[in-house]
Design a protein around this motif. Sequence first.
Motif, mmCIF file in Angstrom:
data_model
loop_
_atom_site.group_PDB
_atom_site.id
_atom_site.type_symbol
_atom_site.label_atom_id
_atom_site.label_comp_id
_atom_site.label_asym_id
_atom_site.label_seq_id
_atom_site.Cartn_x
_atom_site.Cartn_y
_atom_site.Cartn_z
ATOM 1 N N ARG A 221 -0.600 -0.227 4.454
ATOM 2 C CA ARG A 221 0.197 -0.655 2.848
ATOM 3 C C ARG A 221 0.130 -2.008 2.822
ATOM 4 N NH1 ARG A 221 5.633 1.434 3.157
ATOM 5 N NH2 ARG A 221 6.146 -0.211 4.457
ATOM 6 N N TRP A 222 -0.720 -2.717 1.969
ATOM 7 C CA TRP A 222 -0.903 -4.076 1.927
ATOM 8 C C TRP A 222 -0.573 -4.561 0.557
ATOM 9 C CZ3 TRP A 222 -6.035 -5.385 4.600
ATOM 10 C CH2 TRP A 222 -5.901 -5.443 6.022
ATOM 11 N N GLY A 223 -0.284 -5.668 0.241
ATOM 12 C CA GLY A 223 0.062 -6.206 -0.969
ATOM 13 C C GLY A 223 -0.460 -7.466 -1.262
ATOM 14 N N GLY A 224 -0.324 -8.051 -2.350
ATOM 15 C CA GLY A 224 -0.642 -9.712 -2.806
ATOM 16 C C GLY A 224 -0.791 -9.542 -4.104
ATOM 17 N N LEU B 88 4.390 -8.499 2.875
ATOM 18 C CA LEU B 88 5.430 -7.805 1.988
ATOM 19 C C LEU B 88 6.960 -8.177 2.320
ATOM 20 C CD1 LEU B 88 3.468 -4.366 1.538
ATOM 21 C CD2 LEU B 88 3.408 -6.223 0.234
ATOM 22 N N ASP B 89 7.813 -7.989 1.551
ATOM 23 C CA ASP B 89 9.081 -8.095 1.894
ATOM 24 C C ASP B 89 9.747 -6.634 2.282
ATOM 25 O OD1 ASP B 89 9.694 -7.020 -0.576
ATOM 26 O OD2 ASP B 89 10.546 -8.807 -1.597
ATOM 27 N N TYR B 90 11.018 -6.648 2.445
ATOM 28 C CA TYR B 90 11.813 -5.390 2.669
ATOM 29 C C TYR B 90 11.600 -4.556 1.479
ATOM 30 C CZ TYR B 90 15.349 -2.001 3.529
ATOM 31 O OH TYR B 90 16.286 -0.883 3.635
ATOM 32 N N TYR B 91 11.500 -4.642 0.050
ATOM 33 C CA TYR B 91 11.053 -3.855 -0.841
ATOM 34 C C TYR B 91 9.741 -3.389 -1.176
ATOM 35 C CZ TYR B 91 16.120 -4.987 -1.680
ATOM 36 O OH TYR B 91 17.225 -5.436 -1.194
ATOM 37 N N GLY B 92 8.988 -4.070 -0.331
ATOM 38 C CA GLY B 92 7.599 -3.933 -0.392
ATOM 39 C C GLY B 92 6.837 -4.856 -1.650
ATOM 40 N N ARG B 93 7.593 -5.611 -2.147
ATOM 41 C CA ARG B 93 6.988 -6.745 -3.033
ATOM 42 C C ARG B 93 6.302 -8.073 -2.213
ATOM 43 N NH1 ARG B 93 8.499 -7.627 -8.738
ATOM 44 N NH2 ARG B 93 7.601 -9.300 -9.407
ATOM 45 N N PRO B 94 5.195 -8.169 -2.657
ATOM 46 C CA PRO B 94 4.385 -9.381 -1.998
ATOM 47 C C PRO B 94 5.191 -10.928 -1.993
ATOM 48 C CG PRO B 94 3.048 -8.355 -3.493
ATOM 49 C CD PRO B 94 4.403 -7.870 -3.830
ATOM 50 N N ARG B 95 5.127 -11.395 -0.523
ATOM 51 C CA ARG B 95 6.070 -12.660 -0.616
ATOM 52 C C ARG B 95 5.401 -13.897 -0.817
ATOM 53 N NH1 ARG B 95 10.286 -13.222 3.852
ATOM 54 N NH2 ARG B 95 10.306 -15.260 2.697
ATOM 55 N N ILE B 96 5.268 -14.094 -2.079
ATOM 56 C CA ILE B 96 4.219 -15.078 -2.593
ATOM 57 C C ILE B 96 4.764 -16.701 -2.241
ATOM 58 C CG2 ILE B 96 3.220 -13.928 -4.514
ATOM 59 C CD1 ILE B 96 5.287 -15.350 -6.484
ATOM 60 N N ASP B 97 5.959 -16.805 -1.673
ATOM 61 C CA ASP B 97 6.395 -17.762 -1.154
ATOM 62 C C ASP B 97 6.011 -18.388 0.283
ATOM 63 O OD1 ASP B 97 7.965 -15.749 -0.032
ATOM 64 O OD2 ASP B 97 9.670 -16.975 0.350
ATOM 65 N N GLU C 175 1.177 -9.209 -9.368
ATOM 66 C CA GLU C 175 1.355 -8.479 -7.990
ATOM 67 C C GLU C 175 1.485 -7.194 -7.827
ATOM 68 O OE1 GLU C 175 5.335 -9.952 -6.610
ATOM 69 O OE2 GLU C 175 5.014 -11.846 -7.965
ATOM 70 N N ILE C 176 0.774 -6.853 -6.585
ATOM 71 C CA ILE C 176 0.244 -5.445 -6.499
ATOM 72 C C ILE C 176 0.818 -4.896 -5.122
ATOM 73 C CG2 ILE C 176 -2.022 -6.172 -5.933
ATOM 74 C CD1 ILE C 176 -2.772 -3.781 -7.441
ATOM 75 N N ILE C 177 0.637 -3.656 -4.984
ATOM 76 C CA ILE C 177 0.985 -3.189 -3.583
ATOM 77 C C ILE C 177 0.075 -1.905 -3.567
ATOM 78 C CG2 ILE C 177 2.947 -1.850 -4.124
ATOM 79 C CD1 ILE C 177 3.714 -2.039 -1.308
ATOM 80 N N ALA C 178 -0.547 -1.750 -2.403
ATOM 81 C CA ALA C 178 -1.560 -0.500 -2.171
ATOM 82 C C ALA C 178 -1.393 0.083 -1.022
ATOM 83 C CB ALA C 178 -3.121 -0.987 -2.787
ATOM 84 N N LEU D 268 -12.047 -3.673 3.623
ATOM 85 C CA LEU D 268 -12.134 -2.761 2.292
ATOM 86 C C LEU D 268 -11.123 -1.694 2.528
ATOM 87 C CD1 LEU D 268 -13.576 -1.810 -0.187
ATOM 88 C CD2 LEU D 268 -15.020 -0.855 1.271
ATOM 89 N N ILE D 269 -10.325 -1.459 1.501
ATOM 90 C CA ILE D 269 -9.472 -0.503 1.639
ATOM 91 C C ILE D 269 -9.695 0.557 0.521
ATOM 92 C CG2 ILE D 269 -6.886 0.049 1.277
ATOM 93 C CD1 ILE D 269 -6.336 -2.242 2.572
ATOM 94 N N LYS D 270 -9.825 1.841 0.974
ATOM 95 C CA LYS D 270 -9.860 3.017 -0.083
ATOM 96 C C LYS D 270 -8.429 3.344 -0.420
ATOM 97 C CE LYS D 270 -12.011 7.082 -1.510
ATOM 98 N NZ LYS D 270 -12.746 8.324 -1.268
ATOM 99 N N ALA D 271 -8.319 3.117 -1.740
ATOM 100 C CA ALA D 271 -6.509 3.239 -2.071
ATOM 101 C C ALA D 271 -6.357 4.904 -2.360
ATOM 102 C CB ALA D 271 -6.390 2.452 -3.342
ATOM 103 N N THR D 272 -5.085 5.038 -2.062
ATOM 104 C CA THR D 272 -4.456 6.512 -2.343
ATOM 105 C C THR D 272 -3.648 6.415 -3.224
ATOM 106 O OG1 THR D 272 -3.209 6.319 -0.544
ATOM 107 C CG2 THR D 272 -5.203 7.584 -0.199
ATOM 108 N N ALA D 273 -2.872 5.091 -3.256
ATOM 109 C CA ALA D 273 -2.013 4.840 -4.367
ATOM 110 C C ALA D 273 -1.739 3.392 -4.654
ATOM 111 C CB ALA D 273 -0.592 5.365 -3.792
#
Length: 161
Positions: free
Chosen positions: A48-51, A72-81, A106-109, A130-135
């Motif tokens: 589970r990665w994001g950005g 990602l933070d606790y809620y799954g949101r990217p920590r852009i800071d 901002e996205i999470i996959a 390379l990540i093949k996304a399921t969600a």
Amino acid sequence: MRFYLILISLLLSACSTLPPAFKDSHITKISYAKVSADIESYKNTSVRWGGVIADVKNDENFSWMEVIFYPLDYYGRPRIDKPSEGRFIIKSSEFLDPKNYAKDREIIAVGVIEGKTEHIISPQSSGLPLIKATAIHLWPINYRNNYYGHCRFCYFMQLFW
């Protein structure tokens, strides 16, 4: 008393921030640095990665998205800071509309690591994980830009005024 406990638990369960697909117990917590150092040994691993979206390209069968990785933070949101650790590519069998999946969103996959990329989006995108996304979850734009940032309680007060 029992009624209030049930009511509170139902209300708190409705406050979930991510869809259930993102809370799967089979998702491995692997840092981007470990995977990018040796991509082949992490093939077929769920992550589970994001950005932040850098670019989107659509082909006949797949959509490709280049993402600037942020932890990602606790809620799954990217920590852009925090500083970015690099980039990765998301491969999706669904059509990703470039208008919705625009640059700097901002996205999470959640998906499975397939290996390294080969010059898919831009010349700089070769050799990335390379990540093949399921969600895929696209975070709302206005979340970070609310003017109640100094008073989180004030943000929720507007709902009842």
